[in-house]
Scaffold this active site. Structure first.
Site, PDB file in Angstrom:
ATOM      1  N   LYS A 254      47.027  41.385  31.777  1.00 46.33           N
ATOM      2  CA  LYS A 254      45.445  42.021  33.119  1.00 46.33           C
ATOM      3  C   LYS A 254      46.409  43.323  34.113  1.00 46.33           C
ATOM      4  O   LYS A 254      45.816  44.183  34.367  1.00 46.33           O
ATOM      5  CB  LYS A 254      45.093  40.723  33.930  1.00 46.33           C
ATOM      6  CG  LYS A 254      44.639  39.912  33.177  1.00 46.33           C
ATOM      7  CD  LYS A 254      43.743  38.639  34.114  1.00 46.33           C
ATOM      8  CE  LYS A 254      43.368  38.002  33.444  1.00 46.33           C
ATOM      9  NZ  LYS A 254      43.075  36.136  33.827  1.00 46.33           N
TER      10      LYS A 254
ATOM     11  N   GLN B 283      43.511  32.922  39.207  1.00 46.55           N
ATOM     12  CA  GLN B 283      44.162  32.656  38.446  1.00 46.55           C
ATOM     13  C   GLN B 283      43.779  31.075  38.219  1.00 46.55           C
ATOM     14  O   GLN B 283      44.136  30.271  38.831  1.00 46.55           O
ATOM     15  CB  GLN B 283      45.566  32.900  37.619  1.00 46.55           C
ATOM     16  CG  GLN B 283      45.500  32.884  36.046  1.00 46.55           C
ATOM     17  CD  GLN B 283      44.869  34.214  35.424  1.00 46.55           C
ATOM     18  OE1 GLN B 283      44.632  34.368  35.861  1.00 46.55           O
ATOM     19  NE2 GLN B 283      44.675  33.153  34.369  1.00 46.55           N
TER      20      GLN B 283
ATOM     21  N   ASP C 187      35.884  37.601  37.935  1.00 44.88           N
ATOM     22  CA  ASP C 187      35.849  36.442  37.432  1.00 44.88           C
ATOM     23  C   ASP C 187      34.233  36.047  37.064  1.00 44.88           C
ATOM     24  O   ASP C 187      34.237  35.656  36.050  1.00 44.88           O
ATOM     25  CB  ASP C 187      36.661  35.892  37.340  1.00 44.88           C
ATOM     26  CG  ASP C 187      38.041  35.657  37.316  1.00 44.88           C
ATOM     27  OD1 ASP C 187      38.071  36.071  36.071  1.00 44.88           O
ATOM     28  OD2 ASP C 187      39.245  35.242  37.022  1.00 44.88           O
TER      29      ASP C 187
END
Ligand code: NDP
Length: 283
Positions: free
Chosen positions: A49, A93, A116
Site C-alpha cells: 500500500k 491495518q 477503508d
C-alpha cells in the site's frame, strides 16, 4: 473452452495513473497507515500500500506501533490523526492484536477519513444505497466486472463469504447493480447447488480450493478474492481447473489484489475531497 482471464494489473495501473494526476492537482494528500504488532501478512500488505501511495504522490506515513500497545494508546493516536490537518485518510491495518477491541478502533476513525470504508456510518450509507467510502476490494471487483462488460442487471449473482470487509459490501454493490444476489457462508447447506446457479460467482472465504471446477456453472463468470498461503504458494479459493468451465475468471495472484490497492488510493483521494469540501460527506 478456457476462460478469458480478468487480470487486475492493467486496469489497476490505469486507475493509479489517474489517481496520480488527481493527487498532483490537489497538492498535498496525507495518508497515514497504522500497523500494530508484526503480523507478517499485514507487513506485506502495508508495504504494498505504501509503495503504491508513494508512487502516486501521496504523503504516506507508515506508523508502526508495538504489539504491546494498549487499546487506550491506540485510540489516542487515532484521535490525534483525526484532528490533524495534515491527515486526509487513515488506515488501521487489521487484524489488531487480540487485546484490542477492533470494533472500537474502527468506530474511532473519523468517518470522512476512513479510507477503508469500515466505519459503521460508511457501511450504513452503502446499505442504504448511498455509497460514500466503500471498502476497496468490492469496489475493485465491480470495476473489473464493468471493464469486462459483465451484465449484472437481473443476473443471478452468488457471493460466497459474508465478512464486513468483502462479502457484505460486495453483496450490496451487486444488489445496487440490480443483480439477484445470494449470500453463502459457512452454514450454507449444499454450497454447490448455489454456486452452480451463479452467472456471476464471487468467492471470498479464505479456504483454498473451496470451490471446485464442478461447482462452477458452464460459461459462468468467476471472481476469486481468496488469498491463501500454501506450500504451493499463493492460491485462491477456486480451483484453477474451473478455468475450463468459466467464460471469465480472475487469476490468483494478479486478479483482485492489484485492484484493491488501486481502489484504496481512489478512496484516499475521495477523503481529501471531503476534507476540502469539494465533495459533501453524507455524515
Ligand atoms: P473472513 O474470514 O472474515 O470471512 C470468510 C467468510 O467465508 C465468512 O463469511 C465465512 O462464513 C465464509 N466461509 C468460510 N468457510 C466457508 C465454507 N466452507 N463455505 C462457505 N463459506 C465459508 O475473510 P475475508 O472476507 O476477510 O477474506 C476472505 C478471503 O479473501 C481471504 O482469503 C483473504 O485473504 C482474501 N482477501 C483478499 C483481498 C484481495 O485484495 N485480494 C482483500 C481482502 C481479503 P461465516 O461467516 O459463516 O464464518
Amino acid at each position: 473452452m478456457a476462460a478469458t482471464l480478468m487480470r487486475g494489473k492493467p486496469l489497476a495501473d490505469r486507475i493509479r495513473a489517474r489517481v496520480a494526476d488527481e493527487v498532483a492537482a490537489i497538492g498535498h494528500i496525507g495518508l497515514v497507515t497504522v500497523l500494530v504488532g508484526d503480523d507478517p501478512a499485514s507487513e506485506v500488505y502495508i508495504r504494498l500500500k505504501h509503495k503504491a501511495a508513494t508512487e502516486a504522490g501521496f504523503e504516506a506515513v507508515d506508523l508502526r506501533l508495538s504489539a504491546e500497545t494498549t487499546e487506550e494508546a491506540l485510540l489516542t493516536r487515532v484521535a490525534e490523526l483525526n484532528a490533524s490537518d495534515d491527515v486526509d485518510a487513515i488506515l488501521v491495518q487489521l487484524p489488531l492484536p487480540g487485546h484490542i477491541d477492533e470494533e472500537k478502533v474502527i468506530r474511532a476513525v473519523t468517518p470522512a477519513k476512513d479510507v477503508d470504508g469500515f466505519h459503521p456510518l460508511n457501511a450504513g450509507e452503502l446499505y442504504l444505497g448511498r455509497p460514500a467510502l466503500v471498502p476497496a476490494t468490492p469496489r475493485g471487483v465491480m470495476a473489473l466486472l464493468e471493464k469486462h462488460g459483465v451484465h449484472l442487471e437481473g443476473a443471478p449473482a452468488v457471493m460466497v463469504g459474508r465478512s464486513d470487509i468483502v462479502g457484505k459490501p460486495m453483496a450490496h454493490l451487486l444488489l445496487q447493480a440490480n443483480a439477484t444476489v445470494t449470500i453463502c457462508h459457512s452454514r450454507t447447506r449444499n454450497l454447490a447447488e448455489h454456486t452452480l446457479a451463479a452467472e456471476v460467482l464471487i468467492v471470498a472465504a479464505g479456504r483454498a480450493g473451496l470451490v471446485s471446477a464442478e461447482m462452477v456453472r458452464e460459461g459462468g463468470i468467476v471472481v476469486d478474492v481468496g488469498m491463501n498461503r500454501t506450500d504451493d504458494g499463493l492460491v485462491g479459493d477456486v480451483d484453477p481447473a474451473a478455468l475450463e468451465r468459466a467464460s471469465l475468471m480472475t487469476p490468483v495472484p494478479g486478479g483482485v489484489g492489484p485492484m484493491t490497492i488501486a481502489c484504496l488510493l481512489e478512496n484516499a483521494v475521495r477523503c481529501a475531497r471531503y476534507r476540502r469540501k469539494e465533495l459533501d460527506y453524507p455524515g
